[in-house]
Design a protein around this motif. Structure first.
Motif, PDB file in Angstrom:
ATOM      1  N   PRO A 175     -49.882 -81.601 -50.905  1.00  0.00           N
ATOM      2  CA  PRO A 175     -49.985 -82.646 -51.833  1.00  0.00           C
ATOM      3  C   PRO A 175     -51.287 -82.847 -52.464  1.00  0.00           C
ATOM      4  CG  PRO A 175     -49.434 -83.359 -49.577  1.00  0.00           C
ATOM      5  CD  PRO A 175     -49.620 -81.895 -49.528  1.00  0.00           C
ATOM      6  N   ARG A 201     -48.857 -86.489 -43.997  1.00  0.00           N
ATOM      7  CA  ARG A 201     -48.900 -85.124 -43.983  1.00  0.00           C
ATOM      8  C   ARG A 201     -49.879 -84.828 -42.818  1.00  0.00           C
ATOM      9  NH1 ARG A 201     -47.378 -81.102 -47.589  1.00  0.00           N
ATOM     10  NH2 ARG A 201     -48.589 -79.746 -45.996  1.00  0.00           N
ATOM     11  N   LYS A 206     -50.511 -90.583 -48.300  1.00  0.00           N
ATOM     12  CA  LYS A 206     -50.572 -89.070 -48.312  1.00  0.00           C
ATOM     13  C   LYS A 206     -51.047 -88.682 -47.168  1.00  0.00           C
ATOM     14  CE  LYS A 206     -49.855 -88.857 -53.193  1.00  0.00           C
ATOM     15  NZ  LYS A 206     -50.472 -88.080 -54.527  1.00  0.00           N
TER      16      LYS A 206
END
Length: 168
Positions: A122, A140, A136
């Motif tokens: 990402p 992750r 994010k």
């Protein structure tokens, strides 16, 4: 004294019912500053990726061979190498842990290039608020995210790390 207290309580209650923000918060909002529940959340919402991103990260060409990738990892402290095309657009990332799987075939190592090892990651853009970066990073668990100019052209600009976010 009691009637004055009753009037004061009714005035405060009706003011809160009619207008959620105080005049100070309304003034901040009109200046473009997003006010959240806490000062920390407010600071996080008003800062952008461009305020904390690192620009000193290099993009390796997608034609870089495996021995060159290993040498680059040995010279740096990074766990990721960012791979790009000839125009500087982000293709993805090479994780140091993926390199370990390539070591048994040492005689074929010159045939493996960065484009073969790249994985999607990402990314964020410079104008994104730090609150979206936080989400994010935590979902992750990668520790850092690449920063690109926009989702369409993916021109690599740098990275934003979890440590930078916590410092902000």
């Amino acid at each position: 004294l009691v009637p004055m207290m009753v009037v004061s309580v009714l005035a405060v209650a009706s003011a809160k019912a009619l207008q959620k923000d105080s005049m100070y918060v309304a003034s901040l909002r009109s200046a473009g500053i997003v006010w959240e529940a806490t000062p920390e959340a407010t600071a996080l919402a008003s800062l952008k990726v461009s305020d904390i991103m690192r620009r000193d990260v290099t993009l390796i060409p997608r034609t870089t061979t495996l021995p060159e990738i290993v040498t680059t990892f040995l010279k740096s402290r990074s766990l990721f190498l960012y791979v790009g095309d000839e125009e500087g657009r982000l293709q993805g990332v090479v994780d140091i842990h993926d390199i370990k799987e390539s070591f048994p075939e040492r005689e074929l190592s010159n045939l493996v290039i960065a484009a073969d090892l790249v994985t999607e990651i990402p990314f964020v853009t410079p104008l994104e608020p730090l609150t979206s970066v936080n989400e994010k990073l935590w979902f992750r668990d990668v520790g850092q995210l690449p920063v690109v100019q926009s989702a369409n052209d993916r021109k690599f600009l740098g990275v934003v790390t979890q440590r930078d976010l916590l410092a902000a």
